[in-house]
Design a protein around this motif. Sequence first.
Motif, PDB file in Angstrom:
ATOM      1  N   GLU A 162       0.835  -1.199   0.000  1.00 52.23           N
ATOM      2  CA  GLU A 162       0.000   0.000   0.000  1.00 52.23           C
ATOM      3  C   GLU A 162       0.866   1.244   0.000  1.00 52.23           C
ATOM      4  N   TYR A 197      -4.352   1.459  10.674  1.00 52.07           N
ATOM      5  CA  TYR A 197      -3.394   1.412   9.565  1.00 52.07           C
ATOM      6  C   TYR A 197      -2.309   2.442   9.816  1.00 52.07           C
ATOM      7  N   VAL A 198      -2.787   3.630  10.158  1.00 49.64           N
ATOM      8  CA  VAL A 198      -1.877   4.728  10.437  1.00 49.64           C
ATOM      9  C   VAL A 198      -1.919   4.957  11.946  1.00 49.64           C
ATOM     10  N   VAL A 215      -9.127   2.350  13.099  1.00 46.13           N
ATOM     11  CA  VAL A 215     -10.104   1.983  12.079  1.00 46.13           C
ATOM     12  C   VAL A 215     -11.089   0.976  12.673  1.00 46.13           C
ATOM     13  N   LEU A 263     -21.806   1.347   6.435  1.00 45.99           N
ATOM     14  CA  LEU A 263     -21.538   2.297   5.355  1.00 45.99           C
ATOM     15  C   LEU A 263     -20.125   2.102   4.822  1.00 45.99           C
ATOM     16  N   THR A 264     -19.882   2.676   3.679  1.00 45.04           N
ATOM     17  CA  THR A 264     -18.549   2.553   3.104  1.00 45.04           C
ATOM     18  C   THR A 264     -17.518   3.178   4.043  1.00 45.04           C
ATOM     19  N   GLY A 265     -16.392   2.458   4.222  1.00 48.85           N
ATOM     20  CA  GLY A 265     -15.359   2.957   5.133  1.00 48.85           C
ATOM     21  C   GLY A 265     -15.586   2.577   6.581  1.00 48.85           C
ATOM     22  N   ALA A 266     -16.625   1.761   6.853  1.00 53.35           N
ATOM     23  CA  ALA A 266     -16.932   1.413   8.242  1.00 53.35           C
ATOM     24  C   ALA A 266     -15.910   0.457   8.844  1.00 53.35           C
ATOM     25  N   GLY A 267     -15.179  -0.274   7.979  1.00 51.47           N
ATOM     26  CA  GLY A 267     -14.152  -1.184   8.496  1.00 51.47           C
ATOM     27  C   GLY A 267     -14.431  -2.659   8.235  1.00 51.47           C
ATOM     28  N   LYS A 268     -15.362  -2.947   7.321  1.00 48.31           N
ATOM     29  CA  LYS A 268     -15.741  -4.337   7.051  1.00 48.31           C
ATOM     30  C   LYS A 268     -14.582  -5.138   6.463  1.00 48.31           C
ATOM     31  N   THR A 269     -14.001  -4.595   5.387  1.00 42.84           N
ATOM     32  CA  THR A 269     -12.885  -5.284   4.733  1.00 42.84           C
ATOM     33  C   THR A 269     -11.723  -5.465   5.709  1.00 42.84           C
ATOM     34  N   THR A 270     -11.463  -4.421   6.473  1.00 42.18           N
ATOM     35  CA  THR A 270     -10.375  -4.480   7.439  1.00 42.18           C
ATOM     36  C   THR A 270     -10.608  -5.612   8.433  1.00 42.18           C
ATOM     37  N   TYR A 330      -2.955  -8.348   8.165  1.00 45.86           N
ATOM     38  CA  TYR A 330      -2.364  -7.353   9.072  1.00 45.86           C
ATOM     39  C   TYR A 330      -2.391  -7.940  10.469  1.00 45.86           C
ATOM     40  N   GLN A 332     -12.779  -7.853  -3.007  1.00 42.46           N
ATOM     41  CA  GLN A 332     -13.545  -6.796  -3.675  1.00 42.46           C
ATOM     42  C   GLN A 332     -13.158  -6.683  -5.151  1.00 42.46           C
ATOM     43  N   GLU A 361     -17.798  -8.317  -1.021  1.00 39.78           N
ATOM     44  CA  GLU A 361     -18.407  -7.658  -2.190  1.00 39.78           C
ATOM     45  C   GLU A 361     -18.286  -8.517  -3.441  1.00 39.78           C
ATOM     46  N   HIS A 367     -23.257  -5.187  -0.259  1.00 38.20           N
ATOM     47  CA  HIS A 367     -24.170  -4.057  -0.159  1.00 38.20           C
ATOM     48  C   HIS A 367     -25.578  -4.459  -0.540  1.00 38.20           C
TER      49      HIS A 367
END
Length: 607
Positions: free
Chosen positions: A140, A375-376, A381, A400-407, A416, A447, A528, A559
């Motif tokens: 990344e 991450y940072v 997150v 919602l998008t960015g909520a942390g599902k993929t993470t 990680y 995804q 996804e 979604h």
Amino acid sequence: MATNSSDLPKTRSVTSNLDELFLGNVYDATVVRRLLSYVYVYRSTFFVALIGVIFYIAAVVAQPLIIAWGIDGFIAPDPGETRWGNLRTVSLIFLFDVLVMGISQYIQFRALARLSTRLLFDLRRDMFNHLQGQSATFFERNEVGRLMSRVQNDVLALQEFTEISVPTLADILMLAVIAVTLFVTDFNLALVAVGPIPLMVITMAIWQRKAKPTFLRIRTAISSVNGNLQEGITGVRVTQSMNRQNRNLRKFDTLNTEHRDAAIKGGFLSGMLMPPIEVISMASVALVVVVGGQQVLNGTLELGILTAFILYLLRFFEPIRAMTMQFTQFQKAMASGARIFELLDIEPDLVDAPDAKQMPPINGKIEFKNVSFEYVPGLPVLNDISLTIEPGESVAFVGLTGAGKTTLVSLVQRLYDVTSGQVLIDGVDVRSVTRASLAGQMSSVLQEPFLYSEAVSANIKFNHVNVSEKSVINSATAVGAHDFISKLPTGYSSILEQRGANLSMGQRALVSMARAIVADPRILILDEATANMDSETEYQLQEALKEVLHGRTSLLIAHRLSTITSADKIVVLEHGKIVEVGKHEQLIANKSVYSKLYAMNFGEPIR
Ligand SMILES: Nc1ncnc2c1ncn2[C@@H]1O[C@H](COP(=O)(O)OP(=O)(O)OP(=O)(O)O)[C@@H](O)[C@H]1O
Ligand SMILES: [Mg+2]
């Protein structure tokens, strides 16, 4: 965990472009030492090259001496009565010498070619393997272009360096041997001969100073041209659909013009160097002819020695000229070497614990215990996630998008490491087992499906090469991919072009879905996976999934997918926190976050 240790050091540069701006020293001891450790493996080949070099130098240095011997011994003393027999011996010896020179040069080149190609092979292999071992965080943070350039261009520059380094060493050695020979043969004449050398050195130093910025400019320009070219080709579909070709061409023209102009100036500068050097070296020869000629006329010097002197001088300036030309190449190679070893020195930040065990056969229980992740550093997150998933359960994550599902799901695969807390599978902390034994027992459809430019069946088998063709077809049938695969030109053996460019996005997702279940994993992650499918395909897949998910622990992110509604558990995430857990009907009845999300995002009628 995201640490800065996974970054390519950016002290010298911020982008790949600036990277190119870095011109190293002509000699970098660390780089040479590291490179020698690679050469050491092939020391016998190196030794052969060295022997070739030594014989070559000996043969070259002997030539003027043989000629001098012929002239002084058999031609000059009595020109009227040429001693043919003796002269013939001299000629034969000379011929033999030339033969030795040719053969030793061949041996030297051959050995060098072997050495440098193997070196290149080893370096590329090490870099590839090293890159494969890096964590997701590493990729990344480091642009693909930069990494590619290191594996390709830098290794190539280093190979060129290896190829020219031995001849250059030979040149230096030859220079020394000739210089010594000159001084031993006739000290005073030698002084006359090397007289113009300081002038030559000064000329070259001035030239280097003047030329350096231009050569730097050429390299910067070519890297901009390449960068723009890559971007232009990668983005050609968008360019064409938005009709931006002309603008792109203008931009390319600007960069290309800059390169052309810089290259013309570079050519001009290169042309400027040779004439003065040539004149100075020939002036030196002329001086020797005048001074030495006088001595011959006085009878204080033999004609043969003078001839040998002149021949030596002609040889003498050759390596000097060669090294002048190779100067920038050396600089480039040292910079490349520094970049290569810098990359090879980066410690992977996700490694197996020293006492890591094999993960026993997975039953399928997953526990998150107070898991937090960032991450940072300083930007959480995921926040104190605790959740237990029983074997065989299917759990849907929504938010919602960015909520942390993929993470969250990537922590199960240990892409990680958690910042704090624990992820346990069957009660075993994922950090205490080897990554290989863990990854081998779970599958995921991400995804963005990634396919290789191989046959469809190879793409489905993936790393499970022992899976039977029958299982491949069964998996494809289970996810509803069999029909379209059969219609491909050669069915399952059809080669996917450009990582699947000849398939639609939905079809690619189906192939990666078949891949995910082909080895019958205990844990299946679908992130996804259906995002790119039309509702018809999605509906079919959803029917198939009921079968596919049966008996496996499955983590689903979607979604739209209505499979969510039949999941054993729905986990609602908001800003990295679990806000609700329950079954669809329960959550809808509660009229809370999920019911709002459902109304917004999954507004399709439940089928
Ligand atoms: N590699 C990364 N480096 C830094 N931050 C990241 C990285 N990946 C994700 N994030 C951040 O973490 C948060 C959660 O991202 P995540 O991908 O888990 O969301 P998501 O719920 O899967 O969203 P989506 O529904 O859009 O896929 C986001 O705020 C995102 O900006
Ligand atoms: Mg996501």
